[in-house]
Structures are given as C-alpha cells and as structure tokens.
Design an enzyme around this catalytic site. Structure first.
Site, short mmCIF file in Angstrom:
data_model
loop_
_atom_site.label_atom_id
_atom_site.label_comp_id
_atom_site.label_asym_id
_atom_site.label_seq_id
_atom_site.Cartn_x
_atom_site.Cartn_y
_atom_site.Cartn_z
CB SER A 167 -1.03 -0.13 1.20
OG SER A 167 -2.05 0.94 1.11
NE ARG A 195 -8.53 1.88 10.48
CZ ARG A 195 -7.58 1.74 9.90
NH1 ARG A 195 -7.01 2.52 8.97
NH2 ARG A 195 -7.14 0.55 9.92
CG ASP A 235 -6.55 -3.38 -3.65
OD1 ASP A 235 -7.30 -2.37 -3.56
OD2 ASP A 235 -5.26 -3.19 -3.69
CG HIS A 240 -5.76 -1.70 0.05
ND1 HIS A 240 -5.06 -1.81 -1.19
CD2 HIS A 240 -5.32 -1.15 0.95
CE1 HIS A 240 -4.01 -1.08 -0.71
NE2 HIS A 240 -4.27 -0.46 0.63
CG ASP A 241 -7.49 -4.44 5.12
OD1 ASP A 241 -6.51 -3.59 4.97
OD2 ASP A 241 -8.15 -4.57 5.87
#
Length: 490
Positions: free
Chosen positions: A169, A239, A418, A451-452
């Site tokens: 990332s 967040r 992602d 994405h994680d």
C-alpha cells in the site's frame, strides 16, 4: 506467546531502538526540522559484508513494529508477523530486516505528538511558558521525505545497498520511490497492492476522512492536546470511511450480510446492523491508538505521491529518447536470469502450496516483454477517447522516464478484489518497467480480502515474495558489470 506464532516461527520478543539525527532535515515543503528521531526495529542478523539487509516500509496506520512481540504478555504480534520471521516469506534466518516508523507518525518518531524544539527554546527564554508538542505546526511531509530519512538511517547502519526494499500500500509507494531516488542502493524492489499515484476517487475518500476530523468541534485547529480535548468522533468517522475502502462488497456480504444485532428493527439511529457495529468498533479502536494530526499528514502524503514529478513534461514522442537513455542490457544474460528468477518464485509457491495443502496458481509477466501497453475501455465520445488516450500515453511516458535510470529487479503484486488500488494500477507500473527493459515480475493474486489482502497469509502471495527475495540477482557477468557502473556491492 501465542501458540500460532510459535508454530509458524517468530522473531520472539523485540525491543525498539531510537535513532536521533542531530542534523537539520529540509523537507519538500521547504520547511526544515532542526533534528529528528526515528523509531526502529530490527530482526535477524546482519552479515559481515552487510549484503543481506531488507528494508520494510509501513502503510498509513503501520509502525516500526512489523514482527514479534514487545513482551511475553503481548496478545498481538507486529503488523506483518505472518510475513517476517524464521522460515517465513521474509526469512530472518537469512535476512537482516529493518522497519522504521516514519516522521510525522505517532509511534515514537518525530511527529505532531513530539515536543517542538521551538517551544523548548521559548520555555528557556521565558520560565512561565511550557514546552509543547508540534501539533498542527508539524510540517507536511511527502513520500520523498520519508525515503530521504530512510536513506539517512541506511547510512547510520552502514548499509550501502539493500538486498530489497519491500512495502505494501503506502509502503509500496515508498519502495517505488526508493528505486527512483536511490537507484544504486537497492537490488530488489517489492511493490505490493500499490499504485503509481492516487486517482481522483482515492483523493476524494481521503478528503472526506480529513473533513470528518477538521470539522470535529474537539479538533481545536489541531491544538487538541494543549486544550485537553481529542477529536475522537472525527477520527472514528475517518477510519470508518477508510475501512470501507479496504474491504470488498462480497467480503462484507459474506461476513455480515444484512444481519441485525438484536434480530429485529429498532427504528432508531443506534447500531442495528452487524456491519454498523463492526465499523464503529474498528473506528473506536483506531481512535484510541492513533493521532488525528498524523492521520491528516499521512493522507496528504498519499495524495501528493507521484514518482513522475519532474518527468511530467515528457511527451509520448519522447519515448524513443527515454528508451535510448536506458543503460544497455545483455539480453542473453537477462533472459537466463529471468528464467532463474521465474523458476525460483514458481518453486517457492509450489513449496508453499504443498505445505499448506492449498492450490496455488499465478502468472508472471515476461521480464523481456517490450512495450505492451493494454488498451483501456475508451468512451464512445470521440473527443473523450482522444483525450483519454493522450493522457494515458503521457502518463506512460512520464513513468518510463522516471524508471529509465533504475537498476533493481522488481516484483509487483496486486490482488483481484482490491478496488482501492486496483490491479490495473499495478499494471501501469509493470507496463512502464517493461517498456524500458527493466527486469520485472508481476503476480495478480486471487484473494477475497480486498485491499487488506496484502496483510493476509495467502500461499501464492507469500511464495512469490519468498522466491523473489531468494532468487539470483541477474547473471554473474551482468551483475559484475552493473556493480562496476553503479558502485553496488556484490
């Protein structure tokens, strides 16, 4: 110690180190830090010629604590513990691994929560005043600034050339910037779930997150610590927005669906759906451990990132001159090394597959492929089609110019689900590298975590990283020629 950590292998209990740099640091924003500290963790042993060092670059909410535990009572290991450790993808039996907390962060390195030396000077001049933290007075920093401080740390450690610089990332952006800014100081560059620069959509998400913090009444223009308040609600919202972009619709559907927390509608605005409860929990936990000013700084650094700055004037017609400026490469030697590299990665993935009992299949990009630019789905409008194509060609030309002088081998990793930094963005990097004849391997991993995914222990992914890091660095003859030209260490 957690039994799962023991089973896989862990670096064990680690102690962070603080490195103080007394020299002034001039930043891209033209402001200067009179001095700064970097919080660092290391794993493994540095060999005698210092050729086995790997630098880990952290993502937005990451820190120097990438692996191991800080005490025997720790319940949670470092953020990349499944990647770093004995016999893991980044094997600490073989490599000396360094991870630092970037300036501007809130985990020990100089940032908004550390004491501003100007306030110390004011206190000495006026005994009634008190030393204060930087808060909003901390200057904006960029990816280039972080890489500059990492190079200074490299000098302090006596590491002239990194075996590899690795990041996911935002960490992948730093790895990419390393290859452009310090081409002679790394042999391998691993760019995971990253992008050559943020899209307008990504900048928009960051702006929504920032506004949620800036509009919190407790933000106090960034001086909340001095005021004894904290923009907790704003940071929670920021967040929550960010976390949504890290996941996928399918993953959220599988995990939460439309399940109700109490089993029935409550006809109110409190938590009703399980997904609401999850997002609020993630936001609450994050707000307890992260600084709001740091979040603002980090997202701005993401927005500013563009390794082609300074190369943007390059037009598509200049591609031939960019190509000609690239150092000549012996195609026979590079072909042989490409085969060795692919074999090493493939063998590593196969070993990981057999060890876990999971299927593993992926495709590698051809190291010697020439300019292979994929055609985008263009709008039907002819004017839009022309404009899009011109923009794409200009961006490709700028990337090619930026990568023209790089000397390392690349591994680029993307994940199919992602959508924050989609595989197409990784492909832009790969296309530009291949167009300039750079050795690059590419893997697009099928993973459900969005994405994680770069934080998960996925066999194909871990195997590819392991194989890339342990493969020969091109052929001996080509390596010697490269080292003579660049001063790299063998």
């Amino acid at each position: 110690m957690d039994s799962s950590v023991d089973t896989v292998g862990s670096v064990g209990i680690v102690t962070p180190q603080n490195f103080h740099f007394a020299e002034p640091l001039t930043l891209e924003c033209n402001r200067t830090l009179p001095s700064f500290d970097l919080m660092v963790e290391t794993y493994g042993t540095l060999n005698s010629d210092k050729s086995n060092a790997i630098l880990i670059c952290h993502a937005l909410s990451g820190s120097h604590h990438a692996a191991g535990l800080h005490s025997a009572d720790d319940k949670k290991a470092g953020w990349w513990d499944n990647m770093i450790g004995p016999n893991k993808a980044i094997d600490t039996n073989r490599f000396y691994v360094v991870c630092l907390n970037n300036i501007g962060s809130c985990f020990g390195s100089t940032g908004p929560t550390t004491i501003n030396p100007d306030s110390v000077n004011a206190k000495q001049a006026d005994n009634t005043s008190e030393a204060e933290v930087y808060g909003p007075d901390f200057p904006l920093v960029t990816i280039k600034d972080w890489v500059k401080t990492q190079a200074m740390l490299s000098d302090r450690l006596g590491i002239d050339v990194w075996h590899a610089v690795v990041g996911g990332s935002m960490g992948g952006m730093q790895a990419l910037q390393w290859s452009v800014d310090y081409p002679n100081r790394l042999k391998r560059c691993v760019v995971i779930a990253s992008t050559p620069k943020l899209s307008a959509q990504n900048i928009a998400f960051n702006e929504v997150a920032r506004q949620s913090i800036l509009s919190d009444p407790d933000f106090k223009d960034g001086r909340y610590l001095q005021a004894g308040t904290y923009p907790r609600r704003g940071l929670i919202l920021a967040r929550m927005v960010g976390h949504i972009t890290y996941l996928t619709d399918d993953a959220m559907k599988a995990k939460f669906g439309r399940d109700l927390k109490s089993g029935k509608f409550m006809y109110g605005y409190d938590v009703e759906f399980q997904v609401e409860s999850y997002l609020r929990y993630q936001g609450e936990r994050f707000s307890e451990n992260f600084d709001a000013n740091t979040y603002l700084l980090m997202t701005k650094a993401l927005d500013y990132f563009d390794p082609t700055r300074g190369y943007l004037s390059v037009q598509p017609s200049a591609q031939s001159s960019v190509q000609s400026s690239t150092p000549s490469v012996d195609s026979t030697n590079l072909s042989e090394s490409g085969a060795l590299l692919e074999a090493s990665i493939a063998a590593s993935v196969e070993t990981t597959k057999n060890a876990t009992g999971k299927s593993a299949k992926y495709e590698l990009a051809d190291d010697l492929a020439t300019d292979n630019v994929a055609t985008e789905n263009l709008k039907t409008d002819n004017d839009a089609q022309t404009d899009n194509e011109i923009d794409r060609q200009q961006e490709l030309a700028a990337l090619k110019a930026a990568f023209a002088h790089t000397q390392c081998q690349y591994l680029v990793v993307s994940f199919t689900t992602d959508w924050r930094f989609a595989p197409e963005r990784s492909q832009e990097i790969v296309d530009a590298l291949m167009a300039t004849g750079k050795p690059v391997n590419y893997i697009n991993v099928d993973a459900p975590h969005g994405h994680d995914s770069f934080l998960f222990d996925i066999p194909r992914y871990m195997g590819a990283v392991r194989g890339f890091l342990t493969a020969p660095f091109i052929t001996d003859s080509q390596s010697k020629n490269s080292h003579r030209k660049t001063g790299e260490h063998s």
